[in-house]
Scaffold this active site. Structure first.
Site, short mmCIF file in Angstrom:
data_model
loop_
_atom_site.label_atom_id
_atom_site.label_comp_id
_atom_site.label_asym_id
_atom_site.label_seq_id
_atom_site.Cartn_x
_atom_site.Cartn_y
_atom_site.Cartn_z
N TYR A 95 0.82 -1.23 0.00
CA TYR A 95 0.00 0.00 0.00
C TYR A 95 0.85 1.27 0.00
O TYR A 95 0.65 2.16 0.83
CB TYR A 95 -0.96 0.03 1.21
CG TYR A 95 -1.68 -1.27 1.44
CD1 TYR A 95 -2.72 -1.67 0.60
CD2 TYR A 95 -1.32 -2.11 2.48
CE1 TYR A 95 -3.37 -2.87 0.80
CE2 TYR A 95 -1.97 -3.32 2.69
CZ TYR A 95 -3.00 -3.69 1.85
OH TYR A 95 -3.64 -4.88 2.05
N ASP A 146 -13.99 -16.04 8.34
CA ASP A 146 -12.62 -15.71 7.93
C ASP A 146 -11.78 -15.56 9.20
O ASP A 146 -11.78 -14.52 9.84
CB ASP A 146 -12.63 -14.42 7.10
CG ASP A 146 -11.23 -14.00 6.68
OD1 ASP A 146 -10.24 -14.60 7.16
OD2 ASP A 146 -11.12 -13.05 5.88
N LYS A 199 -2.19 -16.67 7.77
CA LYS A 199 -1.31 -15.92 8.67
C LYS A 199 -0.51 -16.78 9.67
O LYS A 199 0.56 -17.24 9.31
CB LYS A 199 -2.12 -14.83 9.37
CG LYS A 199 -2.53 -13.75 8.35
CD LYS A 199 -2.88 -12.43 8.95
CE LYS A 199 -2.82 -11.33 7.92
NZ LYS A 199 -4.10 -10.76 7.53
C1 LIG Z 1 -4.67 -10.71 6.19
C2 LIG Z 1 -6.07 -11.13 6.01
C3 LIG Z 1 -6.52 -11.65 4.77
C4 LIG Z 1 -5.64 -11.74 3.55
O1 LIG Z 1 -4.56 -12.60 3.72
P1 LIG Z 1 -3.27 -12.46 2.77
O2 LIG Z 1 -2.42 -13.62 3.16
O3 LIG Z 1 -2.68 -11.13 3.08
O4 LIG Z 1 -3.76 -12.55 1.37
C5 LIG Z 1 -7.85 -12.05 4.69
N1 LIG Z 1 -8.68 -11.96 5.75
C6 LIG Z 1 -8.27 -11.49 6.94
C7 LIG Z 1 -9.23 -11.45 8.08
C8 LIG Z 1 -6.96 -11.05 7.11
O5 LIG Z 1 -6.58 -10.54 8.29
#
Ligand SMILES: *Cc1c(COP(=O)(O)O)cnc(C)c1O
Length: 423
Positions: free
Chosen positions: A16, A245, A274
């Site tokens: 970004y 998510d 992550k």
């Molecule tokens: C970081 C994140 C993503 C995206 O993951 P990337 O590995 O950066 O593509 C999607 N959803 C949530 C909740 C996140 O914190």
């Protein structure tokens, strides 16, 4: 030795950022435990876990060893028509640890891709049920689900990237962000708008996607578990799939292994990423139930249509296996509850500062929300000067330190924030 900052500035995009007017970058030459070593020789206490990922800290001997041993067997083989032990071990662990019923695993290359996969699963499922009109998504404002096109389309419509790409991203349904704070009595009226949206539009909606309990990059907001429990009931009532998510919240960060556990729910589809590899490399997973998987595979395509080149990468799976073993061995509950107590002791009192709007802590997440945006360049330089790595955004100064952080580290991180507020 100093890194070549002028090349970096001229040629390399950072997340970004502008290439014509970039903010300064800091050269890291080594990282160990919860420390980042700069090329200036300065050592910083890490407050970010490299964006929720490095829960065990850096350069961990157990993770290093897993990576090394796997690299001596094979770094990668295609997953089409081939399988291997690291993937089987990892998927066994994920099925065992995640909420009951999530038994089918798709290994993806990054969080954003795992969200794409989740949305495609939901759409393919409804196609298989002869409900092709169910292809819209429903979500809440202030959400964040990644940067690829479909993921962007369910991010917050204002602070996300909708305005830039509004001609190409699909229009979905947005309810207000949950207005029921985590630690206040639940007010049933906060679910009303969502119920109305579902009632009126469920025939078009394939899935409701939400970050359970903690809205991360879209505002670091913590909402009431009852809200999530109600969403589970409503999505069942209106025949809409629920996608959780957990890319940011998974693996202990909120004080539960998965944030869905706060509400005792099983979503239809779960995204992980992550901290999955302890922050070593990119890997994500999308889990679903037997019902959804069977539906998809009985549908018109007969298969699920996704298959990245580096799917199930053995190095990433081997490190993920080691990271999960370490998490369970290290007594993550104790680590996280200690960090929570230390953050509460040092961050909550900062609410008294005039510039501060609100301070909140959940698990190993601490947030100081200011009344106005911080000047990024100055505050970053100030924190580095104080010997800490904290990267605020907008009005938010927040901490999500590695679980191995000691009390003195948390104190140092919080004191740096306090000094900024005093200055
Ligand atoms: C970081 C994140 C993503 C995206 O993951 P990337 O590995 O950066 O593509 C999607 N959803 C949530 C909740 C996140 O914190």
């Amino acid at each position: 030795m100093q890194l070549d900052y002028s090349f970096d500035r001229e040629h390399i995009w950072h997340p970004y950022t502008s290439l014509t007017n970039p903010l300064p970058t800091y050269g890291v030459i080594e990282a160990y435990q919860n420390r980042l070593l700069l090329d200036s020789g300065k050592e910083l206490v890490d407050g970010m876990s490299s964006w929720w990922a490095a829960v065990h800290g850096y350069n961990h001997p157990y993770l290093n060893d897993a990576l090394k041993r796997q690299s001596e067997k094979m770094s990668h083989v295609m997953f089409g028509g081939i399988t291997h032990q690291p993937a089987i071990d990892l998927c066994k662990k994920l099925v065992a640890l995640t909420p009951a019923g999530l038994d089918k695993v798709f290994l993806a290359d990054s969080g954003s891709v795992s969200v794409e996969v989740a949305l495609k699963m939901a759409i393919q499922y409804w196609q298989s049920q002869n409900q092709t009109q169910k292809h819209k998504m429903l979500t809440v404002k202030n959400g964040y689900h990644g940067d690829t096109f479909a993921a962007m389309s369910v991010c917050d419509p204002v602070n996300g990237m909708h305005t830039l790409f509004n001609q190409v991203i699909p229009n979905h349904f947005f309810a207000s962000a949950p207005s029921c704070p985590f630690d206040e009595p639940f007010n049933a009226s906060c679910i009303q708008e969502m119920e109305t949206l579902l009632q009126q539009n469920h025939q078009q909606i394939a899935a409701l996607i939400i970050e359970p309990i903690v809205q991360g990059a879209g505002g670091m907001r913590f909402y009431h578990p009852e809200y999530l429990r109600q969403l589970r009931l409503l999505t069942e009532k209106y025949e809409v799939l629920l996608i959780a998510d957990e890319i940011a919240t998974g693996f202990g960060r909120t004080g539960k292994l998965f944030a869905c556990e706060w509400a005792g729910i099983t979503p239809d589809i779960l995204c992980l990423g992550k901290a999955l590899t302890g922050g070593y490399m990119t890997l994500a997973a999308t889990l679903t139930t037997d019902k959804i998987a069977t539906g998809i595979c009985n549908g018109q395509a007969g298969v699920f249509m996704h298959g990245p080149t580096f799917m199930g990468n053995p190095l990433a799976c081997a490190v993920a296996n080691a990271s999960i073993e370490l998490l369970l061995e290290n007594n993550w509950q104790l680590q996280v509850s200690n960090i929570q107590a230390w953050l509460e002791a040092h961050l909550l009192p900062l609410a008294e500062f005039e510039k501060v709007n609100n301070c909140r802590v959940l698990g190993a997440i601490g947030v100081v929300e200011l009344k106005s945006s911080v000047p990024m360049e100055q505050i970053q330089a100030f924190f580095v000067e104080q010997g800490v790595w904290i990267r605020p955004f907008g009005k938010l100064i927040y901490l999500m330190p590695p679980f191995i952080s000691q009390q003195s580290d948390i104190t140092k991180l919080c004191n740096a924030i306090k000094s900024w507020l005093q200055g």
